[in-house]
Scaffold this active site. Structure first.
Site, PDB file in Angstrom:
ATOM      1  N   GLN A   1     -10.261   1.512   2.180  1.00  0.00           N
ATOM      2  CA  GLN A   1      -9.276   2.132   3.087  1.00  0.00           C
ATOM      3  C   GLN A   1      -9.989   2.941   4.180  1.00  0.00           C
ATOM      4  OE1 GLN A   1      -6.132   1.218   2.695  1.00  0.00           O
ATOM      5  NE2 GLN A   1      -6.692   0.159   0.805  1.00  0.00           N
TER       6      GLN A   1
ATOM      7  N   ARG B   1       0.824  -1.214   0.000  1.00  0.00           N
ATOM      8  CA  ARG B   1       0.000   0.000   0.000  1.00  0.00           C
ATOM      9  C   ARG B   1       0.855   1.259   0.000  1.00  0.00           C
ATOM     10  NH1 ARG B   1      -5.337  -2.426   3.272  1.00  0.00           N
ATOM     11  NH2 ARG B   1      -6.052  -3.468   1.375  1.00  0.00           N
TER      12      ARG B   1
ATOM     13  N   HIS C   1      -7.044  -0.126  -7.017  1.00  0.00           N
ATOM     14  CA  HIS C   1      -6.415  -1.416  -6.667  1.00  0.00           C
ATOM     15  C   HIS C   1      -5.776  -1.425  -5.268  1.00  0.00           C
ATOM     16  CE1 HIS C   1      -2.127  -0.674  -8.502  1.00  0.00           C
ATOM     17  NE2 HIS C   1      -2.557   0.377  -7.873  1.00  0.00           N
ATOM     18  N   GLU C   2      -5.362  -2.586  -4.849  1.00  0.00           N
ATOM     19  CA  GLU C   2      -4.829  -2.808  -3.484  1.00  0.00           C
ATOM     20  C   GLU C   2      -5.819  -2.335  -2.415  1.00  0.00           C
ATOM     21  OE1 GLU C   2      -2.402  -4.468  -2.391  1.00  0.00           O
ATOM     22  OE2 GLU C   2      -1.170  -4.805  -4.153  1.00  0.00           O
ATOM     23  N   GLY C   3      -7.101  -2.598  -2.634  1.00  0.00           N
ATOM     24  CA  GLY C   3      -8.137  -2.119  -1.728  1.00  0.00           C
ATOM     25  C   GLY C   3      -8.583  -0.741  -2.186  1.00  0.00           C
TER      26      GLY C   3
END
Lengths: 600, 600
Positions: free
Chosen positions: A457, A307, A450-452
């Protein structure tokens, strides 16, 4: 038009040396082989290879994106392999790894600063080694020594690449619902069957092999995320000597055609559908990492770094866009000062117009604020790993936990906004593909997803990070920011008045966090998690700007004047916007909850 | 995936009939031939041709954009000509024109509602007839009867197209600096030489001819905008019968390759460079419109309509994006309710997640707010033209003047934000070119740039519109909004409490306008014109939402519930954001003015 710089080495130097004192890290055993000179040399080399080899690929890959050739193999422009050959030859894949694994033991902060150059030059090319690095780190941390030697070493040597295979077509953010299955064989290996979606760098011919790290469920595993295990699934199965051998049953179904970020192949992969028959039998051969059912927790160990990496990529694209807009604004002439009524007077550079300055100052505050935040978090990673005292390591870990959703989401939102402003500064030219700024925007648009997603978040921050351990994470953040506020008061001047504003906003965050959770109905508390995340992000970056301002002080020169101007911008234009967002959270507003979806 | 609707006929009906009472226009002489049925029929026909003929071209033109063939002619996908043939055959090019010119005398409000369908279906195709329409209107208003017959009639009949040639490569927004020259010939015609940039629909083979309207300067003309004249420069010079004949000296230098909006050719044109030799001589033949040196004022007569058109285009793209996101959110399943801890329970549609609802409600408030604002302004155009009392016509004109920068800029900013949210709702899928939402974003990104950047709209609003005539425009707007506030108070409930909030924000606008101009230094007053414009835009749209809420009242059904929910969203989430922006203006903040540009 002269080529614009892709990143600011002066600012990196300021952040790393004048602010974060990375040289102090060389006094720790792990980094004792390094000194200021090796750090500087690393960054200079990064700048050179990024500028010479990566940057020319950015537009080329956008126009001529990867495709699948008639033989079913991915075709990439040859310049990608050339760029990565230079990168690998210079030893970049080994930067962060332990010496015992052939690594250079460079601090994470310096790795991050180095990678910013490559991301700014060509985010598409930079993703291949970046994903491989994360893959090898995970195997080294959770795999066996044999797995490390077989699968991590070739990555560290720049010969193999790697992926992370989490998502599936029906399960993007919801890993609970993955259906890829892994069945244990008599020899202790597994056979996997299933389909993975959004796999970046999932197929290509850049290296000798690709190591997939795949989340899957074993028969009889507990339902949900607690039943997920992690497997190494190489594209080519290593032979007895570890050399890539027989083709595994992993096949490329297709490439996703994206809005931007086109240089990195993004794939739909089939595992175990009979594309190949390793050992005479269909099914993708996989090797368990660690223990069954712990796969997600292993994967999550990498998430903080991943992240930070997303935030860094967003910063890199925003930053390079800002530098292009700045150059354009200084050279493009149009219009006159408001008080110049003489049409015969020569037009001025558009940077003379207040609104263009506003856009540039806003961008500067976003990209330099984002870069400082990313490097601060990277420094925490180093502290967490190498601070001499356990208390300091623990403190860094806890601070990093609470900052992780912010360092992922804030640059994804605001450095993307800087890319939008870079288009606007360019006017009609910015809307054409003759200038790179529209591509920077398209490339960067991936990062809030992406990546959450940034929405996730927000849930992570308000739903977990600030409430965990009775709110210890938030308290620690407040204490850390409070120390800066105290120093700013001592410094006086603008810093002292910014400190007051920051203290007010920080106090309000504490209040609304308590209010949001007062009635303990998570649906209500979290309904405005995004507003909370956005407000918290701005408060954090205001703090980061106050830190930079304190270092800049009253030092002479345009560079320090720029830091003061951007800090002034951020406190004047940006910090005040958090108030209505926090009011919304404090009101426990139910607009979205009460909504009848048929009314939409 | 089922095809999503491209626009909401239900909402158009609500706005036009339940709110704006367009039927009342049929009681005016000019529109006496029309009734509710012809209006409804027009919109149904618009929906059908837009859906059947225009919509299929949107993605096709993005993938296969116009290019220049070996013969130097523009090559467009054949579907464009087919779509326009259907459009022309149905008589759309004639909608707004006078009956004496073969027009259908449809009110501007209905023209605008009709064109929204085509813009939503394919903004690229819709631009060709839309530009031609503006061109013909200008010739009819300021040209001679002969010019009208020769150049406007074929456009009204759908046979010819037209352009507006203002910008030049060195002079985008700054028309003072145009250098195209026009020299009067003995026969009263002119010869033009110069280069025009950003000319939309500047070349193509869709019709029999193209009528360029070109701004140029005559020798000895006053410096600056007061020396600009307007010329008709046909691509093919009409012969004695008015039929397209000899090639004029206008040549296509090249097509601009854009981020989006690719279906409309955007051109760099050379005038008078010797590409052709009409009458045996190089130089583009042009015909003066009206008097010399008044060209810009003629052009500006069209600007209000053009800027409403830009706002409308932004709304159309934002709206269709919202409808796609809504459909996706209702059908895509992922994740579970926060209180559902059972991984075996089926995933829910993502519209159940609060943050997805927030994004959809925000989008709904932007696109329906924007559409209502556009149609309200269009209704003012009709009032200004046809209200029986001069006082009412004057009032409409003055209100339209002050609203024009808002109706151009607000949808350009916020309906673009809706397109951004549509991508986010789609997650990774939205980032691929398999879904149309990323294209909607790219197409819409033009709107904050063209027809006067949004920065220029801010200068227009704060620098001219709200201060002209001693602030009469702002006073009139405040009075108009005040009337709605009074009705809302009478209605009670949510409307009454929203009225209080709106009154506060409106009062603050008045205060900060006075403060900004108190010291009369325009550089300081206008330094934060963009913040002022953004705040004013949100106040105006809050008012427009209050108007819609009052019409919806407590009526049953999902549609009216949706109006109430979106109004609640706008007043809860959006209106409070104006306070910090107005504080900035009120502080006469000098951050951008004090900036030393070397510090950037």
């Amino acid at each position: 038009m002269a080529e614009s710089r892709i990143m600011s080495s002066r600012n990196l130097d300021f952040l790393l040396n004048e602010w974060l004192d990375v040289e102090a890290l060389t006094r720790r055993a792990r980094y004792a082989e390094h000194d200021r000179e090796t750090f500087d040399g690393l960054l200079e080399l990064s700048e050179r290879i990024a500028t010479d080899m990566f940057a020319p690929m950015a537009r080329a890959l956008d126009v001529d994106e990867p495709h699948v050739g008639e033989d079913g193999k991915v075709v990439l422009l040859p310049g990608v392999a050339d760029a990565l050959a230079a990168y690998n030859e210079a030893g970049f894949p080994s930067l962060g790894f332990d010496a015992e694994h052939g690594g250079a033991q460079v601090p994470f902060t310096l790795q991050q600063a180095s990678s910013i150059w490559f991301q700014a030059a060509s985010v598409g090319v930079s993703a291949y080694p970046s994903l491989a690095k994360g893959n090898a780190h995970l195997i080294l941390t959770h795999g066996t020594a044999e797995q490390a030697a077989t699968y991590a070493t070739p990555v560290i040597e720049g010969r193999w690449y790697g992926t992370m295979c989490l998502s599936e077509p029906q399960a993007g953010s919801s890993l609970t619902d993955i259906t890829t299955r892994a069945v244990r064989q008599e020899d202790g290996s597994y056979r996997l069957t299933g389909t993975k979606m959004w796999i970046s760098a999932g197929d290509h011919e850049l290296g000798e092999n690709i190591v997939h790290l795949v989340l899957a469920k074993t028969p009889g595993a507990p339902a949900g995320v607690k039943g997920i295990s992690l497997f190494i699934v190489p594209k080519l199965l290593p032979d007895a000597d570890g050399a890539p051998g027989e083709r595994n049953d992993v096949s490329l179904v297709g490439l996703n055609h994206k809005m931007g970020f086109r240089g990195t192949t993004n794939t739909l992969l089939n595992f175990g559908e009979g594309f190949a028959t390793p050992g005479g039998q269909a099914g993708a051969v996989g090797f368990l990492v660690g223990d069954e059912h712990h796969g997600l927790s292993y994967m999550f160990h990498m998430m903080n770094a991943a992240r930070i990496g997303v935030g860094a990529g967003a910063v890199a694209l925003g930053y390079t866009g800002y530098l292009h807009a700045l150059d354009y604004a200084k050279t493009r002439t149009q219009g006159r000062a408001l008080d110049d009524k003489d049409p015969a007077s020569p037009p001025v550079a558009i940077i003379e117009h207040a609104d263009v300055r506003r856009m540039l100052l806003a961008s500067k505050s976003y990209v330099e604020g984002g870069l400082a935040l990313v490097l601060y978090c990277a420094r925490l990673v180093d502290e967490a790993a190498t601070a001499p005292e356990e208390a300091d390591r623990d403190r860094a870990r806890r601070l990093l936990e609470v900052l992780t959703p912010v360092v992922k989401a804030w640059p994804s939102q605001w450095c993307l906004a800087a890319n939008d402003l870079a288009i606007q500064v360019h006017g009609g030219y910015g809307y054409t593909r003759d200038y790179p700024v529209e591509q920077f925007y398209r490339d960067n648009r991936l990062n809030p997803i992406h990546e959450g997603t940034n929405g996730i978040q927000g849930l992570d921050l308000l739903g977990r990070k600030v409430v965990a351990d009775g709110g210890a994470g938030l308290a620690l953040l407040a204490e850390t920011i409070g120390a800066t506020i105290a120093r700013a008061r001592t410094a006086g001047g603008d810093a002292a008045s910014y400190a007051d504003a920051l203290e007010g906003a920080l106090g309000r965050i504490g209040e609304v966090t308590a209010i949001a959770w007062a009635d303990r109905d998570p649906a209500v508390a979290l309904a405005n998690a995004t507003a909370y995340l956005e407000a918290a992000g701005h408060v954090v970056v205001a703090w980061i700007w106050l830190e930079q301002l304190l270092v800049a002080g009253e030092q002479d020169g345009a560079f320090y004047a720029g830091k003061r101007a951007a800090a002034r911008y951020f406190f004047t234009y940006e910090l005040p916007t958090v108030a209505p967002k926090l009011d919304l959270v404090a009101a426990c507003d139910r607009t979205t909850i009460d909504l009848d979806v048929d009314a939409l």
